[in-house]
Design a protein around this motif. Structure first.
Motif, PDB file in Angstrom:
ATOM      1  N   THR A  80       0.835  -1.203   0.000  1.00 60.02           N
ATOM      2  CA  THR A  80       0.000   0.000   0.000  1.00 60.02           C
ATOM      3  C   THR A  80       0.865   1.247   0.000  1.00 60.02           C
ATOM      4  O   THR A  80       0.607   2.201  -0.745  1.00 60.02           O
TER       5      THR A  80
ATOM      6  N   THR B 153      -7.453   5.308   2.699  1.00 59.72           N
ATOM      7  CA  THR B 153      -8.055   6.508   2.120  1.00 59.72           C
ATOM      8  C   THR B 153      -7.128   7.666   2.418  1.00 59.72           C
ATOM      9  O   THR B 153      -6.828   7.948   3.583  1.00 59.72           O
TER      10      THR B 153
ATOM     11  N   GLU C 156      -6.290  -7.827   3.424  1.00 58.48           N
ATOM     12  CA  GLU C 156      -6.436  -6.753   2.453  1.00 58.48           C
ATOM     13  C   GLU C 156      -6.410  -5.442   3.227  1.00 58.48           C
ATOM     14  O   GLU C 156      -7.032  -5.323   4.281  1.00 58.48           O
TER      15      GLU C 156
ATOM     16  N   GLU D 201      -7.105  -1.333   2.958  1.00 57.88           N
ATOM     17  CA  GLU D 201      -7.716  -0.237   2.223  1.00 57.88           C
ATOM     18  C   GLU D 201      -7.287   1.057   2.901  1.00 57.88           C
ATOM     19  O   GLU D 201      -7.464   1.220   4.103  1.00 57.88           O
TER      20      GLU D 201
ATOM     21  N   SER E  57      -8.460   0.545   6.628  1.00 55.70           N
ATOM     22  CA  SER E  57      -9.320  -0.600   6.915  1.00 55.70           C
ATOM     23  C   SER E  57      -8.529  -1.857   6.603  1.00 55.70           C
ATOM     24  O   SER E  57      -7.912  -1.964   5.548  1.00 55.70           O
TER      25      SER E  57
END
Length: 87
Positions: free
Chosen positions: A11, A83, A79, A81, A29
């Protein structure tokens, strides 16, 4: 939980190619398969060990950890996530 480290590193790498970093992240997340509450200590230790190297601020931005039955591929266990807000 090395997959957590792998996904946070991935990421960070993807974000940096877009001109963002974890300093720009306003929410994280984590979706984790086969989650059990007793894994939280190991999970947070992995995140803490990696944080300085990738610029993840401490304290972390607001985060959710969501246990799921499975993800899109059977061998994918975590996974992430993120933002981010860029000005």
């Amino acid at each position: 939980m090395s997959t957590c480290r792998d996904h946070l590193s991935s990421t960070w790498s993807s974000s940096s190619r877009c001109g963002a970093g974890f300093g720009d992240v306003v929410r994280l997340s984590f979706y984790v398969t086969k989650w059990a509450p007793e894994q939280i200590t190991e999970f947070l230790s992995d995140v803490d060990r990696l944080a300085a190297g990738i610029g993840l601020p401490q304290p972390m931005p607001p985060a959710s950890l969501i246990g799921v039955e499975y993800l899109f591929e059977p061998d994918v266990l975590v996974e992430v996530e993120a933002t981010a807000v860029l000005e």
